[in-house]
Scaffold this active site. Structure first.
Site, mmCIF file in Angstrom:
data_model
loop_
_atom_site.group_PDB
_atom_site.id
_atom_site.type_symbol
_atom_site.label_atom_id
_atom_site.label_comp_id
_atom_site.label_asym_id
_atom_site.label_seq_id
_atom_site.Cartn_x
_atom_site.Cartn_y
_atom_site.Cartn_z
ATOM 1 N N GLY A 1 -46.436 -76.271 4.583
ATOM 2 C CA GLY A 1 -46.471 -75.197 3.591
ATOM 3 C C GLY A 1 -46.553 -73.818 4.215
ATOM 4 O O GLY A 1 -46.010 -72.842 3.677
ATOM 5 N N GLU B 1 -19.456 -62.899 13.232
ATOM 6 C CA GLU B 1 -18.616 -62.878 14.439
ATOM 7 C C GLU B 1 -17.827 -64.172 14.612
ATOM 8 O O GLU B 1 -17.692 -64.699 15.721
ATOM 9 C CB GLU B 1 -19.462 -62.557 15.679
ATOM 10 C CG GLU B 1 -19.988 -61.127 15.640
ATOM 11 C CD GLU B 1 -20.314 -60.565 16.994
ATOM 12 O OE1 GLU B 1 -19.582 -60.833 17.957
ATOM 13 O OE2 GLU B 1 -21.306 -59.829 17.079
#
Length: 390
Positions: free
Chosen positions: A344, A367
């Site tokens: 968590g 890219e």
């Protein structure tokens, strides 16, 4: 004969210097910038004073006289802590300043490189357009020669470093008429603040929240004819070369993120206890960490192999595509596994792995997408395809 990717003493000293800077300067400050979506001018100024923006450029233009490997080492170490800072350096150097260094006239180099190398100014690369991301050859922006000026019209999207207070120039690709009567894509330097150049509000992004990214509109933007970068009609070919080099840099950045996920996960596994003992005692966690380290290691080998080919003057296109494809995948997987190890807490922005998880996905897109990398690799393998049989 095995490849030797051991670093020279100079490169190792640089790596250690940037590693210390990333942990001592970037790490304590970047979370606030990231959550507030603010550009880290304070960090960028210090990077400029360190000479990071001038690493691969000659001293005569204000650079550090280093090489592309030096740049990539710096990018990996920065990205181990934060990718927004790393991409600011990567885009400023490999996309902003490198085209001027590779293809500019002596006058253009002396006019722009000293400021770009010092970090006083940032350069940007205006290639991508709203309707043609991977298809850069489909550029619709136009530039018409009117007397001694280019008049540019069009739109560019997802442009890094294009709207900061220190942005100095954007090199844009545009369709131009050629002397033989045909048409081609040329590259033209557009100084920031030129009338008609409009910088849209920053994008609301999933990640890279401390980096600067905008859409640009060019409406009758007029710049001197001398701002042509390289030969007319060669802009597309020039930037294919720039992107080949940039893929090595992005691979180094992705490797840094992947290694950062290992760093944070090893630390957390030793501190977090469950059922009365550190979770790192569990073989399931140990195996995850072993796989993460293996992935980061192989990504590092891939980008260093591509960089060594570039520096040796050997063909490196395939190696760069392999490195980019593999390292971006590794970054995504390691970020997911690091989040899982943190449980968590990995979903909480106060933990660096949450930032890394948000930053990783774009590495498979920017890219050159992973699909484009596969196309490039297959092409280098001479894999037959329909057009070759027609």
């Amino acid at each position: 004969m095995p490849l030797d990717h051991r670093l020279s003493p100079e490169h190792e000293e640089l790596r250690r210097t940037v590693e210390a800077f990333a942990h001592d300067v970037v790490a304590p400050r970047i979370a606030e910038h990231y959550e507030n979506h603010t550009f880290p001018y304070d960090i960028v100024r210090e990077m400029g004073r360190m000479g990071l923006f001038g690493l691969p450029f000659p001293e005569e233009y204000g650079g550090m006289g280093g090489d592309y490997l030096a740049l990539c080492l710096a990018l990996e170490e920065l990205a181990r802590v934060d990718s927004s800072v790393a991409i600011t350096l990567e885009a400023g150097v490999s996309l902003g300043a490198m085209p001027i260094h590779r293809f500019g006239t002596e006058e253009q180099k002396r006019a722009w490189l000293p400021r770009l190398c010092s970090g006083e100014a940032l350069g940007a690369f205006g290639l991508t357009e709203p309707g043609c991301g991977s298809d850069a050859g489909g550029t619709r922006t136009t530039a018409v020669l009117d007397g001694d000026s280019w008049v540019i019209n069009g739109t560019k999207s997802f442009i890094t470093n294009s709207g900061t207070d220190i942005t100095g120039l954007i090199t844009v690709t545009a369709v131009t008429a050629l002397p033989d009567g045909g048409r081609g894509i040329s590259a033209i330097i557009v100084p920031a603040g030129t009338p008609g150049l409009t910088v849209a509000p920053p994008y609301s992004k999933v990640g890279w929240n401390a980096s600067d990214t905008h859409e640009l509109s060019l409406a009758d933007v007029r710049v001197p004819a001398a701002n042509l970068l390289g030969e007319p009609g060669r802009g597309y070919a020039q930037f294919l070369r720039i992107l080949d080099e940039g893929r090595i840099a992005i691979s180094a950045l992705a490797t840094g993120l992947a290694q950062g996920c290992v760093d944070e996960s090893v630390r957390y596994a030793g501190e977090r206890e469950a059922f009365g003992r550190p979770i790192g005692d569990n073989q399931a966690i140990q195996f995850k960490l072993a796989d993460m380290e293996t992935r980061a290691h192989t990504a590092r080998v891939a980008w260093r192999d591509a960089a060594s080919r570039l520096l040796a003057g050997e063909p490196f296109k395939k190696a760069a595509a392999i490195a980019k494809l593999h390292s971006s995948d590794v970054a995504v997987v390691n970020a997911r596994e690091a989040t899982q190890i943190h449980g968590g807490y990995g979903f909480m922005n106060e933990y660096p792995v949450a930032r890394m998880w948000r930053d990783a996905k774009i590495l498979e897109i920017g890219e050159g997408t992973s699909e484009v990398q596969r196309m490039l690799i297959a092409r280098e393998l001479r894999v037959p395809y329909a057009a070759s049989r027609s």
